[in-house]
Design an enzyme around this catalytic site. Structure first.
Site, PDB file in Angstrom:
ATOM      1  N   SER A  15      -4.077  -7.384   5.020  1.00  0.00           N
ATOM      2  CA  SER A  15      -4.277  -6.193   5.864  1.00  0.00           C
ATOM      3  C   SER A  15      -5.649  -5.600   5.589  1.00  0.00           C
ATOM      4  O   SER A  15      -6.225  -5.807   4.515  1.00  0.00           O
ATOM      5  CB  SER A  15      -3.168  -5.183   5.599  1.00  0.00           C
ATOM      6  OG  SER A  15      -3.083  -4.887   4.222  1.00  0.00           O
ATOM      7  N   GLU A  17      -8.308  -2.162   5.932  1.00  0.00           N
ATOM      8  CA  GLU A  17      -8.384  -0.701   6.088  1.00  0.00           C
ATOM      9  C   GLU A  17      -9.740  -0.295   6.655  1.00  0.00           C
ATOM     10  O   GLU A  17     -10.777  -0.797   6.232  1.00  0.00           O
ATOM     11  CB  GLU A  17      -8.175  -0.048   4.720  1.00  0.00           C
ATOM     12  CG  GLU A  17      -8.264   1.472   4.777  1.00  0.00           C
ATOM     13  CD  GLU A  17      -7.895   2.108   3.459  1.00  0.00           C
ATOM     14  OE1 GLU A  17      -6.824   1.798   2.900  1.00  0.00           O
ATOM     15  OE2 GLU A  17      -8.699   2.926   2.980  1.00  0.00           O
ATOM     16  N   ASP A 109      -7.424  14.451  -1.399  1.00  0.00           N
ATOM     17  CA  ASP A 109      -8.170  14.939  -2.570  1.00  0.00           C
ATOM     18  C   ASP A 109      -8.415  16.435  -2.460  1.00  0.00           C
ATOM     19  O   ASP A 109      -8.475  16.981  -1.352  1.00  0.00           O
ATOM     20  CB  ASP A 109      -9.526  14.220  -2.656  1.00  0.00           C
ATOM     21  CG  ASP A 109      -9.351  12.800  -3.171  1.00  0.00           C
ATOM     22  OD1 ASP A 109      -8.527  12.613  -4.085  1.00  0.00           O
ATOM     23  OD2 ASP A 109     -10.027  11.897  -2.648  1.00  0.00           O
ATOM     24  N   PHE A 219     -17.902   5.044  -5.936  1.00  0.00           N
ATOM     25  CA  PHE A 219     -16.446   4.919  -5.774  1.00  0.00           C
ATOM     26  C   PHE A 219     -15.726   4.878  -7.113  1.00  0.00           C
ATOM     27  O   PHE A 219     -14.698   5.512  -7.295  1.00  0.00           O
ATOM     28  CB  PHE A 219     -16.094   3.643  -4.994  1.00  0.00           C
ATOM     29  CG  PHE A 219     -16.318   3.763  -3.523  1.00  0.00           C
ATOM     30  CD1 PHE A 219     -16.348   4.999  -2.899  1.00  0.00           C
ATOM     31  CD2 PHE A 219     -16.472   2.638  -2.743  1.00  0.00           C
ATOM     32  CE1 PHE A 219     -16.563   5.114  -1.535  1.00  0.00           C
ATOM     33  CE2 PHE A 219     -16.682   2.731  -1.380  1.00  0.00           C
ATOM     34  CZ  PHE A 219     -16.731   3.977  -0.777  1.00  0.00           C
ATOM     35  N   HIS A 269      -4.254  -5.829   0.524  1.00  0.00           N
ATOM     36  CA  HIS A 269      -4.854  -4.840   1.419  1.00  0.00           C
ATOM     37  C   HIS A 269      -6.350  -4.766   1.095  1.00  0.00           C
ATOM     38  O   HIS A 269      -6.720  -4.503  -0.055  1.00  0.00           O
ATOM     39  CB  HIS A 269      -4.177  -3.485   1.173  1.00  0.00           C
ATOM     40  CG  HIS A 269      -4.553  -2.429   2.159  1.00  0.00           C
ATOM     41  ND1 HIS A 269      -4.229  -2.507   3.501  1.00  0.00           N
ATOM     42  CD2 HIS A 269      -5.224  -1.250   2.008  1.00  0.00           C
ATOM     43  CE1 HIS A 269      -4.676  -1.428   4.124  1.00  0.00           C
ATOM     44  NE2 HIS A 269      -5.285  -0.663   3.246  1.00  0.00           N
TER      45      HIS A 269
HETATM   46  P1  FAD Z   1       0.255  12.353  -4.989  1.00  0.00           P
HETATM   47  O1  FAD Z   1       1.202  11.220  -4.976  1.00  0.00           O
HETATM   48  O2  FAD Z   1       0.761  13.687  -4.537  1.00  0.00           O
HETATM   49  O3  FAD Z   1      -0.287  12.487  -6.495  1.00  0.00           O
HETATM   50  C1  FAD Z   1      -1.421  13.304  -6.784  1.00  0.00           C
HETATM   51  C2  FAD Z   1      -1.403  13.718  -8.251  1.00  0.00           C
HETATM   52  O4  FAD Z   1      -0.329  14.643  -8.467  1.00  0.00           O
HETATM   53  C3  FAD Z   1      -1.166  12.570  -9.222  1.00  0.00           C
HETATM   54  O5  FAD Z   1      -1.940  12.804 -10.380  1.00  0.00           O
HETATM   55  C4  FAD Z   1       0.308  12.674  -9.546  1.00  0.00           C
HETATM   56  O6  FAD Z   1       0.637  12.124 -10.824  1.00  0.00           O
HETATM   57  C5  FAD Z   1       0.505  14.187  -9.509  1.00  0.00           C
HETATM   58  N1  FAD Z   1       1.876  14.602  -9.166  1.00  0.00           N
HETATM   59  C6  FAD Z   1       2.666  14.111  -8.187  1.00  0.00           C
HETATM   60  N2  FAD Z   1       3.849  14.764  -8.155  1.00  0.00           N
HETATM   61  C7  FAD Z   1       3.782  15.701  -9.135  1.00  0.00           C
HETATM   62  C8  FAD Z   1       4.679  16.710  -9.606  1.00  0.00           C
HETATM   63  N3  FAD Z   1       5.898  16.870  -9.080  1.00  0.00           N
HETATM   64  N4  FAD Z   1       4.281  17.530 -10.636  1.00  0.00           N
HETATM   65  C9  FAD Z   1       3.045  17.370 -11.198  1.00  0.00           C
HETATM   66  N5  FAD Z   1       2.155  16.438 -10.785  1.00  0.00           N
HETATM   67  C10 FAD Z   1       2.525  15.618  -9.772  1.00  0.00           C
HETATM   68  N6  FAD Z   1      -7.437  10.106   0.881  1.00  0.00           N
HETATM   69  C11 FAD Z   1      -7.716  10.661   2.090  1.00  0.00           C
HETATM   70  O7  FAD Z   1      -8.176  11.811   2.146  1.00  0.00           O
HETATM   71  N7  FAD Z   1      -7.507   9.974   3.264  1.00  0.00           N
HETATM   72  C12 FAD Z   1      -6.996   8.722   3.269  1.00  0.00           C
HETATM   73  O8  FAD Z   1      -6.805   8.128   4.338  1.00  0.00           O
HETATM   74  C13 FAD Z   1      -6.687   8.095   2.018  1.00  0.00           C
HETATM   75  N8  FAD Z   1      -6.159   6.847   1.969  1.00  0.00           N
HETATM   76  C14 FAD Z   1      -5.808   6.312   0.755  1.00  0.00           C
HETATM   77  C15 FAD Z   1      -5.206   5.036   0.722  1.00  0.00           C
HETATM   78  C16 FAD Z   1      -4.848   4.461  -0.493  1.00  0.00           C
HETATM   79  C17 FAD Z   1      -4.181   3.100  -0.499  1.00  0.00           C
HETATM   80  C18 FAD Z   1      -5.102   5.154  -1.715  1.00  0.00           C
HETATM   81  C19 FAD Z   1      -4.732   4.530  -3.039  1.00  0.00           C
HETATM   82  C20 FAD Z   1      -5.698   6.413  -1.695  1.00  0.00           C
HETATM   83  C21 FAD Z   1      -6.047   7.010  -0.467  1.00  0.00           C
HETATM   84  N9  FAD Z   1      -6.622   8.282  -0.393  1.00  0.00           N
HETATM   85  C22 FAD Z   1      -6.923   8.847   0.821  1.00  0.00           C
HETATM   86  C23 FAD Z   1      -6.930   9.033  -1.622  1.00  0.00           C
HETATM   87  C24 FAD Z   1      -5.779   9.969  -2.037  1.00  0.00           C
HETATM   88  O9  FAD Z   1      -5.607  10.979  -1.072  1.00  0.00           O
HETATM   89  C25 FAD Z   1      -6.160  10.581  -3.397  1.00  0.00           C
HETATM   90  O10 FAD Z   1      -6.135   9.603  -4.391  1.00  0.00           O
HETATM   91  C26 FAD Z   1      -5.397  11.824  -3.801  1.00  0.00           C
HETATM   92  O11 FAD Z   1      -6.084  12.419  -4.898  1.00  0.00           O
HETATM   93  C27 FAD Z   1      -3.958  11.595  -4.239  1.00  0.00           C
HETATM   94  O12 FAD Z   1      -3.153  11.284  -3.182  1.00  0.00           O
HETATM   95  P2  FAD Z   1      -1.646  10.766  -3.434  1.00  0.00           P
HETATM   96  O13 FAD Z   1      -1.004  10.632  -2.132  1.00  0.00           O
HETATM   97  O14 FAD Z   1      -1.631   9.626  -4.368  1.00  0.00           O
HETATM   98  O15 FAD Z   1      -1.047  12.076  -4.188  1.00  0.00           O
END
Ligand code: FAD
Length: 290
Positions: A15, A17, A109, A219, A269
């Site tokens: 896939s 991105e 982020d 990055f 991916h």
């Molecule tokens: P989460 O899963 O919410 O985790 C974020 C942090 O919070 C982690 O440190 C986790 O351990 C912590 N956490 C989670 N739950 C709890 C809790 N209950 N209590 C305390 N801490 C907790 N960013 C973009 O802006 N746009 C995109 O399109 C995008 N695509 C991405 C695609 C992939 C495959 C990846 C790997 C990353 C992508 N990102 C994107 C980046 C991503 O948004 C960032 O890495 C962001 O900082 C974390 O997102 P997440 O969904 O992993 O967050």
């Protein structure tokens, strides 16, 4: 097509991105790139969601157009950044109305200059909350999420990060895609720890072919991925020779992918950064082997 049905170690899917271009010319180039990649039969492509601004609308437009015009399955990324739950519901409804089956659910982020993520008023603090919301709202999407073989940059410990990932998967994820990594040992170790923690969904490795020295420095600083010492030295040696750098990046990613495939990953991916040649070379080499 739901992506979870395409993730199969005996027939792994590739896939790609993309990010939404800012201009119409950029969009036209993206469709040209997709045309170039189509012969490689991508399992799906995904389109990232911007931190804010006009490109956000383009994500929904692009995935809709890609699916309709190319027939390639297209997945929208969606983040919690700057959205209320009503806005998210509206966006999800648009995706469902466009007959899109898959969403990559993310937190996003913190805004530039800020270290911690503050939930938007009326919105969500963690991706888990958005996953739960989508499941409660009864949308029928196949949901993916992000995971971090080396630990998320904000996390205090990899164990905490894994515990949070387990919560996120249990909230309703069908698969996860990893942050980029350059050393497969991180991926294999992570998968082992995840399985031990009871995370049983497919874990798709995310691979970024290195094509630009400064960009990869930026990055890796941002996402915390380790560049193995030997690779770092090789990159340093060719950093001012663009062709040699791309060749090194392609060779390294190809070797990574070959090992991943030989050990039964459900798919790979590729973070393409909207440039197809490097990814095309890697996938062509991998297809030639199978
Ligand atoms: P989460 O899963 O919410 O985790 C974020 C942090 O919070 C982690 O440190 C986790 O351990 C912590 N956490 C989670 N739950 C709890 C809790 N209950 N209590 C305390 N801490 C907790 N960013 C973009 O802006 N746009 C995109 O399109 C995008 N695509 C991405 C695609 C992939 C495959 C990846 C790997 C990353 C992508 N990102 C994107 C980046 C991503 O948004 C960032 O890495 C962001 O900082 C974390 O997102 P997440 O969904 O992993 O967050």
């Amino acid at each position: 097509m739901k992506i979870r049905n395409r993730l199969n170690p005996s027939n792994p899917c590739f896939s790609f991105e993309f990010f939404p271009p800012k201009t119409d010319e950029g969009v036209a180039n993206l469709f040209k790139t997709l045309e170039d990649l189509a012969p490689l039969q991508p399992g799906f492509v995904s389109v990232t969601y911007g931190a804010g601004g006009s490109t956000r609308d383009r994500t929904v437009e692009l995935v809709t157009r890609i699916k309709q015009e190319t027939g390639i399955e297209a997945m929208a990324h969606l983040t919690c950044v700057g959205h209320t739950r009503e806005e998210l519901r509206e966006l999800l409804k648009r995706l469902a109305d466009a007959k899109l089956d898959n969403v990559l659910v993310l937190r996003g982020d913190p805004p530039q200059g800020e270290k911690t993520f503050v939930a938007p008023a009326g919105g969500f603090k963690y991706a888990t909350e958005l996953v739960r919301f989508i499941r409660e709202e009864d949308f029928n999407f196949c949901l993916g999420g992000a995971c971090y073989p080396e630990g998320h940059v904000e996390t205090g410990s990899r164990d905490d990060d894994l515990r949070h990932l387990k919560e996120k998967v249990d909230a309703g994820l069908d698969f996860v895609v990893t942050q980029l990594f350059f050393d497969n040992a991180f991926y294999f170790d992570f998968v082992e720890r995840a399985r031990r923690a009871g995370i049983n969904v497919p874990i798709v490795p995310g691979i970024m072919p290195i094509t630009n020295y400064e960009q990869i420095q930026r990055f890796t600083r941002m996402c915390g991925a380790t560049v193995p010492m030997r690779l770092a030295l090789q990159l340093e040696r060719v950093k001012d020779q663009p062709d040699a750098l791309v060749q090194l990046g392609v060779a390294h990613a190809t070797v990574q992918c070959m090992e991943l495939l030989s050990r039964g990953v459900p798919g790979i991916h590729f973070y393409t950064l909207n440039k197809s040649p490097a990814t095309r070379m890697i996938v062509s080499a991998l297809r030639a082997r199978s």
